[in-house]
Design an enzyme around this catalytic site. Structure first.
Site, PDB file in Angstrom:
ATOM      1  CG  HIS A 183      17.648  21.555   1.627  1.00 45.03           C
ATOM      2  ND1 HIS A 183      16.765  20.547   1.901  1.00 45.03           N
ATOM      3  CD2 HIS A 183      17.019  22.718   1.945  1.00 45.03           C
ATOM      4  CE1 HIS A 183      15.640  21.068   2.391  1.00 45.03           C
ATOM      5  NE2 HIS A 183      15.761  22.377   2.414  1.00 45.03           N
ATOM      6  CD  GLN A 214      11.929  31.320   1.075  1.00 42.99           C
ATOM      7  OE1 GLN A 214      11.185  31.118   2.018  1.00 42.99           O
ATOM      8  NE2 GLN A 214      12.921  30.487   0.777  1.00 42.99           N
ATOM      9  CB  SER A 229      11.267  19.358   4.051  1.00 45.89           C
ATOM     10  OG  SER A 229      12.499  19.920   3.666  1.00 45.89           O
TER      11      SER A 229
HETATM   12  O1  PAF Z   1      13.015  28.208   2.437  1.00 46.18           O
HETATM   13  C1  PAF Z   1      13.142  27.937   3.653  1.00 46.18           C
HETATM   14  O2  PAF Z   1      13.500  26.834   4.037  1.00 46.18           O
HETATM   15  C2  PAF Z   1      12.850  29.015   4.694  1.00 46.18           C
HETATM   16  O3  PAF Z   1      11.783  29.812   4.294  1.00 46.18           O
HETATM   17  C3  PAF Z   1      14.075  29.874   5.031  1.00 46.18           C
HETATM   18  C4  PAF Z   1      14.577  30.644   3.836  1.00 46.18           C
HETATM   19  C5  PAF Z   1      15.196  28.979   5.554  1.00 46.18           C
HETATM   20  C6  PAF Z   1      13.724  30.877   6.125  1.00 46.18           C
HETATM   21  O4  PAF Z   1      13.278  30.256   7.279  1.00 46.18           O
END
Ligand code: PAF
Length: 295
Positions: free
Chosen positions: A52, A168, A201
Site C-alpha cells: 500500500h 481487479q 493484508s
Molecule cells: O484492493 C482492495 O483493497 C479493494 O478491493 C479496494 C480496491 C480498496 C475496493 O474495496
C-alpha cells in the site's frame, strides 16, 4: 522489502486530516481543489503494508496531494468469506499514513457509503467474469461499485492500484474506459517479502507451515516464467506444470493456475505475449493470489 520514500517526504508536513463523513470529505477536497492541486487517491481496506505504501509514494511523486481511503467494503465479500475477521488495525494504519505524509485519510462507516435505500450497483465489465469472478461471483460487482463511488466522492485526478490484484486492476481500467470516468489509473508493481511472498493484508493469518506452502505461489510463477522464456509455448503444458508444483508445494486447495491473455484474461492454448500467469490458492484457511506479467 522497505520501499524508498520519495524526496518530498523529507520536508516537514502536518499529520493527515482524518475525515469520516461526506461533508468533511467534501470540505477537504474543496480546499485542495481551490488550491488547484492534482489529487491522487489510494483506495484501501486498511491493514496497510509496504505494498500500500508503494502506492502512496507513487501518488506523492505524481500528484500534489494524496488521499487514502480505508474502508472494508462489505459488498465485495460473499457470505462465509472473511469480512468479519478481516484485520482492522486502524491506529497503526494511521501512524503509517502520517509517516508517509498523506494529506487526507477518508474512513467512512458502512452507512456513509451505503445509506439506507442505496440500491444501485455497477455491472462489472466482461473481464470480471473469469477466474476470481468464477470463484467469487459477486466480488467485482462490489469492487466496481465502491471504487466508482470513491472516484466520485474524492474527485481524484489519478487513482493507484496494485498489480497483485491483477484482475481487479483490469476491471477498474475497463470500467473507467467504458463509463468514461474522468480519472487516470496507475497500476504499481507487486511488492514482495525477501522470500518472494507477495505482500497481502491476509498474510498475517499464515502460520509458519502455511507460510512455507504460500511460498510455492511465487516459486511456481518463477518456474512458469522460466519455462516460457526458454521457449515453451504450449500454455497447457505450462499450466499443468504450475498445477503440479502448487500441489507438491503444499497448497490446500487450488482455485486456478493459468496462462491468460494480459488484457482479456482469456485462457490461452498457445503462449502469445503479453500474457499474465495467475494463481489463486487456499493455504490453510487463507486464500492467496499472485501473478506475473510477461511482455
Ligand atoms: O484492493 C482492495 O483493497 C479493494 O478491493 C479496494 C480496491 C480498496 C475496493 O474495496
Amino acid at each position: 522489502m522497505p520501499i524508498p520514500e520519495p524526496e518530498k517526504a523529507a520536508t516537514e508536513k502536518a499529520a493527515p486530516e482524518i475525515v469520516r463523513t461526506l461533508y468533511e470529505l467534501d470540505m477537504a477536497i474543496d480546499h485542495l481543489r481551490n488550491k488547484g492541486q492534482r489529487i491522487g487517491l489510494v483506495p484501501t481496506m486498511g491493514a496497510l503494508h509496504d505494498g500500500h505504501l508503494s502506492l502512496v509514494h507513487a501518488s506523492r511523486r505524481q500528484c500534489d496531494s494524496t488521499i487514502v481511503s480505508i474502508f472494508v467494503n462489505p459488498t465485495q465479500f460473499a457470505p462465509g468469506e472473511d469480512l468479519t475477521r478481516y484485520p482492522r488495525p486502524i491506529e497503526s494504519d494511521l501512524r503509517l499514513l502520517a509517516d508517509a505524509h498523506v494529506d487526507v485519510v477518508f474512513i467512512p462507516a458502512a452507512n456513509v457509503i451505503y445509506p439506507d435505500g442505496c440500491t444501485t450497483a455497477v455491472d462489472p465489465p466482461r473481464v470480471a467474469a473469469a477466474l476470481e469472478g468464477e470463484s467469487r461471483p459477486a466480488h467485482f460487482r462490489g469492487v466496481a461499485t465502491v471504487v466508482l463511488k470513491l472516484f466520485n466522492l474524492t474527485r481524484a485526478d489519478v487513482a493507484f492500484f496494485g498489480q497483485k490484484d491483477y484482475q481487479q486492476s483490469l476491471v477498474i481500467r475497463h470500467m473507467v474506459r467504458d463509463l468514461n470516468v474522468p480519472i487516470d489509473i496507475v497500476v504499481c508493481p507487486i511488492v514482495r517479502d525477501d522470500d518472494g511472498l507477495a505482500l497481502s493484508s491476509r498474510n498475517i493469518f499464515l502460520g509458519s507451515t502455511d507460510r512455507k506452502a504460500a511460498l510455492s505461489l511465487s516459486r511456481t510463477l518463477g518456474m512458469a516464467e522460466s519455462m516460457i522464456r526458454q521457449g515453451e509455448n504450449d500454455a497447457r503444458i505450462v499450466m499443468a506444470e504450475m498445477t503440479q508444483a502448487l500441489i507438491e508445494g503444499g497448497v490446500t486447495e487450488l482455485d486456478y493456475a493459468v496462462v491468460a491473455d494480459a488484457d482479456t484474461l482469456q485462457w490461452l492454448d498457445e503462449v502469445r505475449l503479453p500474457v499474465v500467469l495467475l494463481i489463486a490458492a487456499r493455504v490453510g484457511t487463507t486464500r492467496l493470489i499472485d501473478n506475473v506479467v510477461l511482455n
